[in-house]
Motif scaffolding. Structure first.
Motif, PDB file in Angstrom:
ATOM      1  N   PRO A  93       2.707   4.558 -23.240  1.00 14.34           N
ATOM      2  CA  PRO A  93       1.337   4.157 -22.893  1.00 14.34           C
ATOM      3  C   PRO A  93       0.616   3.549 -24.092  1.00 14.34           C
ATOM      4  N   THR A  94      -0.134   2.483 -23.842  1.00 12.27           N
ATOM      5  CA  THR A  94      -0.861   1.812 -24.907  1.00 12.27           C
ATOM      6  C   THR A  94      -2.146   1.201 -24.355  1.00 12.27           C
ATOM      7  N   VAL A  95      -3.099   0.942 -25.248  1.00 13.67           N
ATOM      8  CA  VAL A  95      -4.362   0.325 -24.852  1.00 13.67           C
ATOM      9  C   VAL A  95      -4.065  -0.965 -24.095  1.00 13.67           C
ATOM     10  N   GLY A  96      -4.748  -1.127 -22.968  1.00 13.22           N
ATOM     11  CA  GLY A  96      -4.562  -2.308 -22.127  1.00 13.22           C
ATOM     12  C   GLY A  96      -3.674  -2.064 -20.918  1.00 13.22           C
ATOM     13  N   ASP A  97      -2.857  -1.002 -20.943  1.00 12.78           N
ATOM     14  CA  ASP A  97      -2.020  -0.690 -19.772  1.00 12.78           C
ATOM     15  C   ASP A  97      -2.927  -0.432 -18.573  1.00 12.78           C
ATOM     16  N   THR A  98      -2.518  -0.971 -17.419  1.00 12.16           N
ATOM     17  CA  THR A  98      -3.335  -0.883 -16.212  1.00 12.16           C
ATOM     18  C   THR A  98      -2.474  -0.535 -15.013  1.00 12.16           C
ATOM     19  N   VAL A  99      -3.039   0.291 -14.137  1.00 10.69           N
ATOM     20  CA  VAL A  99      -2.401   0.619 -12.859  1.00 10.69           C
ATOM     21  C   VAL A  99      -3.450   0.461 -11.766  1.00 10.69           C
ATOM     22  N   ARG A 100      -3.030  -0.136 -10.634  1.00 11.35           N
ATOM     23  CA  ARG A 100      -3.908  -0.296  -9.466  1.00 11.35           C
ATOM     24  C   ARG A 100      -3.269   0.377  -8.260  1.00 11.35           C
ATOM     25  N   PHE A 101      -4.121   0.953  -7.409  1.00 12.36           N
ATOM     26  CA  PHE A 101      -3.679   1.561  -6.163  1.00 12.36           C
ATOM     27  C   PHE A 101      -4.661   1.150  -5.074  1.00 12.36           C
ATOM     28  N   SER A 102      -4.140   0.603  -3.965  1.00 10.23           N
ATOM     29  CA  SER A 102      -4.996   0.161  -2.860  1.00 10.23           C
ATOM     30  C   SER A 102      -4.612   0.866  -1.569  1.00 10.23           C
ATOM     31  N   LYS A 103      -5.633   1.104  -0.754  1.00 12.18           N
ATOM     32  CA  LYS A 103      -5.425   1.778   0.525  1.00 12.18           C
ATOM     33  C   LYS A 103      -6.599   1.467   1.439  1.00 12.18           C
ATOM     34  N   THR A 104      -6.317   1.328   2.733  1.00 12.56           N
ATOM     35  CA  THR A 104      -7.367   1.250   3.737  1.00 12.56           C
ATOM     36  C   THR A 104      -7.697   2.678   4.157  1.00 12.56           C
ATOM     37  N   LEU A 105      -8.969   3.046   4.088  1.00  9.94           N
ATOM     38  CA  LEU A 105      -9.385   4.408   4.421  1.00  9.94           C
ATOM     39  C   LEU A 105      -9.706   4.487   5.910  1.00  9.94           C
ATOM     40  N   SER A 106      -8.960   5.323   6.606  1.00  7.20           N
ATOM     41  CA  SER A 106      -9.032   5.414   8.065  1.00  7.20           C
ATOM     42  C   SER A 106      -9.879   6.590   8.525  1.00  7.20           C
ATOM     43  N   GLU A 107     -10.175   6.601   9.804  1.00  5.71           N
ATOM     44  CA  GLU A 107     -10.886   7.736  10.393  1.00  5.71           C
ATOM     45  C   GLU A 107     -10.051   9.006  10.253  1.00  5.71           C
ATOM     46  N   ASP A 108      -8.730   8.871  10.390  1.00  7.31           N
ATOM     47  CA  ASP A 108      -7.845  10.021  10.221  1.00  7.31           C
ATOM     48  C   ASP A 108      -7.944  10.572   8.795  1.00  7.31           C
ATOM     49  N   ASP A 109      -8.019   9.683   7.795  1.00  4.52           N
ATOM     50  CA  ASP A 109      -8.185  10.131   6.400  1.00  4.52           C
ATOM     51  C   ASP A 109      -9.473  10.943   6.252  1.00  4.52           C
ATOM     52  N   VAL A 110     -10.559  10.457   6.833  1.00  5.06           N
ATOM     53  CA  VAL A 110     -11.849  11.138   6.735  1.00  5.06           C
ATOM     54  C   VAL A 110     -11.778  12.506   7.421  1.00  5.06           C
ATOM     55  N   ASP A 111     -11.196  12.551   8.624  1.00  4.68           N
ATOM     56  CA  ASP A 111     -11.091  13.816   9.354  1.00  4.68           C
ATOM     57  C   ASP A 111     -10.222  14.824   8.604  1.00  4.68           C
ATOM     58  N   ARG A 112      -9.100  14.368   8.057  1.00  2.43           N
ATOM     59  CA  ARG A 112      -8.220  15.276   7.321  1.00  2.43           C
ATOM     60  C   ARG A 112      -8.885  15.774   6.040  1.00  2.43           C
ATOM     61  N   PHE A 113      -9.616  14.888   5.373  1.00  2.00           N
ATOM     62  CA  PHE A 113     -10.312  15.300   4.156  1.00  2.00           C
ATOM     63  C   PHE A 113     -11.383  16.344   4.484  1.00  2.00           C
ATOM     64  N   ALA A 114     -12.116  16.125   5.571  1.00  2.00           N
ATOM     65  CA  ALA A 114     -13.135  17.095   5.979  1.00  2.00           C
ATOM     66  C   ALA A 114     -12.501  18.449   6.262  1.00  2.00           C
ATOM     67  N   ALA A 115     -11.367  18.444   6.949  1.00  2.90           N
ATOM     68  CA  ALA A 115     -10.690  19.698   7.272  1.00  2.90           C
ATOM     69  C   ALA A 115     -10.150  20.380   6.020  1.00  2.90           C
ATOM     70  N   ALA A 116      -9.599  19.603   5.099  1.00  3.44           N
ATOM     71  CA  ALA A 116      -9.012  20.184   3.887  1.00  3.44           C
ATOM     72  C   ALA A 116     -10.079  20.656   2.911  1.00  3.44           C
ATOM     73  N   SER A 117     -11.182  19.930   2.813  1.00  2.00           N
ATOM     74  CA  SER A 117     -12.199  20.242   1.806  1.00  2.00           C
ATOM     75  C   SER A 117     -13.317  21.141   2.338  1.00  2.00           C
ATOM     76  N   GLY A 118     -13.513  21.128   3.642  1.00  2.00           N
ATOM     77  CA  GLY A 118     -14.642  21.849   4.213  1.00  2.00           C
ATOM     78  C   GLY A 118     -15.930  21.043   4.202  1.00  2.00           C
ATOM     79  N   ASP A 119     -15.901  19.801   3.728  1.00  2.00           N
ATOM     80  CA  ASP A 119     -17.082  18.943   3.703  1.00  2.00           C
ATOM     81  C   ASP A 119     -17.258  18.323   5.087  1.00  2.00           C
ATOM     82  N   THR A 120     -18.054  18.980   5.921  1.00  2.00           N
ATOM     83  CA  THR A 120     -18.279  18.520   7.293  1.00  2.00           C
ATOM     84  C   THR A 120     -19.651  17.861   7.457  1.00  2.00           C
TER      85      THR A 120
END
Length: 183
Positions: free
Chosen positions: A56-83
């Motif tokens: 690892p060195t200064v300037g190294d970069t990583v990108r991650f992309s994803k479309t956030l779905s209704e299923d992602d939101v529902d699963r996150f709410a269930a896992a985190s308790g944030d309803t």
């Protein structure tokens, strides 16, 4: 509105309830083999770019992309308790300043962690500062980008962490991580 909030609450309660057999240890339901995610492999709906050569060195970069779905939101709410109905109830959320449901900020910020997971070696979060600048809607595709901006010594690095959705900066932040590249 009430029914969707109740469904979300029931899902969260189920996710965090002790087992019906009375044992002290809660065990999550086993995921089917096809539902498990293999470390180091991306799902079809994910995109990642790794710009790291060797240590690892200064300037190294990583990108991650994803479309956030209704299923992602529902699963996150269930896992985190944030309803919060802002994330789960369209009718309720339409009456807010956002004029509709938005994705949990912490779920969006989690994409930074997803980007970090693509660095070679073992990455351990030490700290993260975030500024939320814009909401994310269900169905939006967002990209987290992490860039090493300073080597701090002892395998520790300061990173610029951002999440963008198209031309909009959603999250701006900074993290300190430990990268054990020998792992």
């Amino acid at each position: 509105m009430f029914d969707s909030a109740m469904r979300a609450n029931r899902a969260a309660i189920e996710a965090f309830s002790p087992p019906a057999d009375g044992s002290d240890e809660a065990t999550p339901p086993a995921a089917d083999a096809e539902d498990r995610i293999d470390p180091g492999e991306d799902l079809a709906e994910w995109t990642s770019e790794v710009h790291v050569d060797g240590e690892p060195t200064v300037g190294d970069t990583v990108r991650f992309s994803k479309t956030l779905s209704e299923d992602d939101v529902d699963r996150f709410a269930a896992a985190s308790g944030d309803t919060n109905p802002l994330h789960l109830d369209e009718e309720w959320a339409e009456e807010t300043r956002f004029e509709g449901r938005i994705v949990h900020g912490t779920l969006v910020a989690g994409l930074i962690s997803a980007a970090l997971a693509r660095f070679p070696g073992n990455v351990v979060y030490l700290s993260q500062d975030l500024e939320f600048r814009a909401p994310v809607r269900i169905g939006d595709r967002v990209t987290a980008e992490v860039t090493i901006v300073e080597a701090l010594g002892d395998d520790r690095y300061r990173l610029r962490t951002v999440v963008d959705g198209g031309d909009t900066r959603i999250i701006d932040g900074e993290a300190v991580v430990l990268i054990d590249s020998s792992a």
